[in-house]
Scaffold this motif. Structure first.
Motif, PDB file in Angstrom:
ATOM      1  N   SER A 367     -38.763  13.363   1.621  1.00 54.15           N
ATOM      2  CA  SER A 367     -37.537  14.005   2.216  1.00 54.15           C
ATOM      3  C   SER A 367     -36.558  13.021   2.441  1.00 54.15           C
ATOM      4  N   LEU A 368     -36.296  11.344   1.935  1.00 60.24           N
ATOM      5  CA  LEU A 368     -35.480  11.267   2.074  1.00 60.24           C
ATOM      6  C   LEU A 368     -34.406  11.731   0.166  1.00 60.24           C
ATOM      7  N   LYS A 369     -35.248  11.603  -0.332  1.00 56.41           N
ATOM      8  CA  LYS A 369     -34.751  12.280  -1.454  1.00 56.41           C
ATOM      9  C   LYS A 369     -33.744  13.083  -1.889  1.00 56.41           C
ATOM     10  N   ASP A 370     -34.181  14.470  -0.750  1.00 61.55           N
ATOM     11  CA  ASP A 370     -34.034  15.665  -0.634  1.00 61.55           C
ATOM     12  C   ASP A 370     -32.882  15.213  -0.479  1.00 61.55           C
ATOM     13  N   SER A 371     -31.857  15.874  -0.790  1.00 60.27           N
ATOM     14  CA  SER A 371     -30.206  16.352   0.224  1.00 60.27           C
ATOM     15  C   SER A 371     -30.438  17.491   0.629  1.00 60.27           C
ATOM     16  N   ALA A 372     -31.368  18.574   0.323  1.00 58.28           N
ATOM     17  CA  ALA A 372     -31.476  19.306   1.938  1.00 58.28           C
ATOM     18  C   ALA A 372     -32.052  19.072   3.051  1.00 58.28           C
ATOM     19  N   HIS A 373     -32.669  18.225   3.186  1.00 59.25           N
ATOM     20  CA  HIS A 373     -33.827  17.360   4.093  1.00 59.25           C
ATOM     21  C   HIS A 373     -33.282  18.219   5.317  1.00 59.25           C
ATOM     22  N   GLU A 374     -33.515  18.784   6.124  1.00 53.90           N
ATOM     23  CA  GLU A 374     -32.971  18.942   7.377  1.00 53.90           C
ATOM     24  C   GLU A 374     -34.217  18.180   8.711  1.00 53.90           C
ATOM     25  N   PRO A 375     -34.086  16.741   8.776  1.00 52.62           N
ATOM     26  CA  PRO A 375     -35.262  16.778  10.107  1.00 52.62           C
ATOM     27  C   PRO A 375     -35.076  16.729  11.301  1.00 52.62           C
ATOM     28  N   GLY A 376     -34.066  17.722  11.751  1.00 55.60           N
ATOM     29  CA  GLY A 376     -34.282  17.722  13.200  1.00 55.60           C
ATOM     30  C   GLY A 376     -34.334  17.596  14.321  1.00 55.60           C
ATOM     31  N   PRO A 377     -33.792  18.043  15.529  1.00 52.98           N
ATOM     32  CA  PRO A 377     -33.829  17.091  16.194  1.00 52.98           C
ATOM     33  C   PRO A 377     -34.820  15.920  16.380  1.00 52.98           C
ATOM     34  N   SER A 378     -36.253  15.868  15.992  1.00 48.55           N
ATOM     35  CA  SER A 378     -37.819  14.918  16.530  1.00 48.55           C
ATOM     36  C   SER A 378     -37.912  14.330  15.101  1.00 48.55           C
ATOM     37  N   ARG A 379     -36.482  14.661  14.186  1.00 51.27           N
ATOM     38  CA  ARG A 379     -36.395  13.596  12.977  1.00 51.27           C
ATOM     39  C   ARG A 379     -37.418  13.211  11.861  1.00 51.27           C
ATOM     40  N   LYS A 380     -38.442  15.167  11.125  1.00 51.52           N
ATOM     41  CA  LYS A 380     -39.479  14.781  10.596  1.00 51.52           C
ATOM     42  C   LYS A 380     -38.771  15.362   9.400  1.00 51.52           C
ATOM     43  N   TYR A 381     -39.566  13.794   8.731  1.00 53.47           N
ATOM     44  CA  TYR A 381     -39.939  13.159   6.930  1.00 53.47           C
ATOM     45  C   TYR A 381     -40.831  13.583   6.895  1.00 53.47           C
ATOM     46  N   ALA A 382     -41.546  14.123   5.413  1.00 50.65           N
ATOM     47  CA  ALA A 382     -42.340  13.694   4.651  1.00 50.65           C
ATOM     48  C   ALA A 382     -42.098  12.794   4.237  1.00 50.65           C
TER      49      ALA A 382
END
Length: 517
Positions: A367-382
């Motif tokens: 998720s940190l590599k993906d410029s399109a990732h949207e973590p949302g209000p709960s700050r979700k990452y993979a």
């Protein structure tokens, strides 16, 4: 449904990984009607992405080389795609080595920067480090020479290998470990040289050094990149090129056998009993899988079949997919990857599963590599942990359906998951507290998705024998049957891409004229 004659397929491509998509799109660009068939429920092969509990992971992509704006492979992808795929650089530092008790070693690019990284850590080994960097450059070029012959007529390929025989003997026929042993006897430096071997799946004691130099050197040349939107972007951007040209891409369609007529491959028969004919058939499922699963009994060419089956398979792996919620960068996550070897040795495979923790594993935060990732209000990452292993650890459950593997398999998976996570927690204690979801994938999952023999993530192992094998030519001895993908050239997305281009060009040589320079 239209009959095969009404459809008039020019080519059927089996397997929708990068090599299959590239071959299909290249032929489509030149006006050929192609049918792309995929056994799995999602198109894209190991480039596909999947989601659970609001998190998304890639099945097989962790970072990419050869896709910098100036790279030919990037121009090729732009040509194959309906709209260009966006890639984001991971920055100058792309890998971190955690070897034994030593402090983490950050590796940067290009060659000169990594040479400096190593000299700063090993100030008394300057000559050895310079020799290693020089060997990477020369070995990478030797790999280009050896693999480029796969699409050439035999007489030309043989002549080219003869002309470059010294470089091939020096770099292709020796293993990574043999080259390292010639350069240094410092075990810590030797470990740093070889640590990233899972990028191609060949253990240092078994892999052709030229293959190690090719993959490692490509990151030093081009940097490390990640597709915007994750691995699924490849199918999203390339498949429309096929369908807009009148072709089709079908998921959940397993090919049971090739149709052979008078010794020529003229089509396929699916598991549903549908017979589909075409002028050519391209197999992108792997060379071993092609001859053992698709080629009908009595098709001949036994010497070729035996030579392919004599080539060893690469290692298998476990993946622990993790979902995080919170400030993962503040807790220690990075765009760069982490190679972890607690015991200090890097030529290791996890075979005592699950009694002891793995001696080597890889950690990535997609998720940190993906410029399109949207973590949302709960700050979700993979994130993901990969641990390389041997098929033998899951073999007893291999012939059972997923729902019939029993309580002992469930307990086995739980133990594997727990021991992987415990080791992750040792290195990333603050991050471990942010994990809210975990899911384990085993070598059985790889076999189910890809059909690869014994769950081999990279297909055929990158031994010297594989690098120099004449059995992996794009044009097979069976007329009308073409090989594509990473077994033809090299493991990974760029290698599979070139394999697809080689396959398409063997059907229509105008591909070379149209291909961007």
């Amino acid at each position: 449904m239209a009959t095969p004659e009404e459809k008039g397929w020019d080519a059927i491509i089996i397997g929708s990984g990068m090599g299959g998509m590239a071959a299909a799109a290249a032929l489509s660009k030149l006006g050929h009607k192609v049918l792309l068939l995929e056994q799995y429920q999602t198109l894209g092969g190991l480039t596909h992405s999947f989601s659970m509990e609001g998190f998304t992971w890639d099945a097989g992509i962790h970072y990419l080389n050869c896709v910098a704006p100036e790279d030919r492979e990037r121009h090729m992808l732009d040509w194959l795609s309906d709209t260009p795929i966006e890639f984001t650089s991971m920055g100058s530092i792309y890998d971190n080595l955690h070897i034994g008790d030593a402090a983490p070693l950050s590796l940067s690019r290009p060659y000169e920067a990594q040479e400096r990284d190593l000299k700063d850590r090993f100030p008394g080994e300057a000559r050895a480090i310079e020799a290693w960097i020089a060997a990477l450059k020369e070995g990478r070029q030797a790999s280009f020479t050896a693999t480029s012959t796969r699409a050439m007529p035999e007489i030309i390929g043989s002549a080219m290998k003869w002309w470059h025989s010294h470089a091939i003997d020096l770099w292709c026929k020796r293993t990574t470990q043999e080259v390292i042993d010639e350069i240094t006897d410092n075990p810590d430096l030797a470990a740093a040289f070889a640590a990233q071997w899972f990028d191609h799946g060949g253990r240092p004691s078994k892999a052709s050094f030229a293959m190690h130099a090719l993959i490692t050197g490509s990151y030093l040349e081009s940097g490390a990149w990640y597709p915007s939107g994750g691995g699924a972007s490849f199918a999203e951007h390339i498949l429309p090129t096929i369908t807009k040209a009148g072709g089709e891409a079908r998921a959940d369609t397993r090919v049971e056998t090739l149709v052979i007529d008078n010794g020529r491959a003229v089509g396929v028969r699916t598991a549903e009993g549908e017979e589909i004919r075409a002028k050519f058939v391209i197999s992108n499922i792997g060379a071993r899988e092609t001859v053992n699963s698709l080629l009908p009994e009595g098709s001949g060419h036994q010497d070729w079949i035996e030579e392919i089956n004599a080539l060893p398979h690469s290692v298998a792996h476990f993946s622990l997919f993790m979902g995080f919620e919170g400030d993962i960068e503040g807790a220690g996550a990075t765009r760069s990857n982490h190679w972890i070897y607690p015991g200090g040795k890097v030529d290791v495979v996890w075979t005592d599963v699950p009694d002891n923790p793995p001696q080597g594993m890889f950690v990535s935060f997609a998720s940190l590599k993906d410029s399109a990732h949207e973590p949302g209000p709960s700050r979700k990452y993979a994130g993901e942990i990969v641990a390389w292993t041997d098929w033998s650890v899951v073999e007893k459950w291999a012939r059972l359906e997923p729902g019939a593997r029993g309580e002992d398999y469930r307990e086995f998976k739980e133990k594997v998951e727990d021991i992987l996570f415990a080791q992750f927690e040792t290195y990333f204690p603050h991050l471990a507290k942010l994990v809210v979801f975990r899911n384990l994938s085993t070598p059985l999952s790889t076999e189910a998705i890809t059909g690869h023999y014994r769950g081999a993530f990279y297909g055929i192992d990158v031994t010297p024998k594989r690098v120099l094998s004449d059995a992996l030519q794009v044009k097979t001895p069976v007329p009308g049957l073409i090989l594509s993908g990473q077994d033809v050239l090299t493991p990974g997305i760029p290698g599979a891409l070139w394999g697809g281009i080689f396959a398409a060009a063997s059907i229509d040589p105008k591909v070379w004229r149209e291909l961007p320079k």
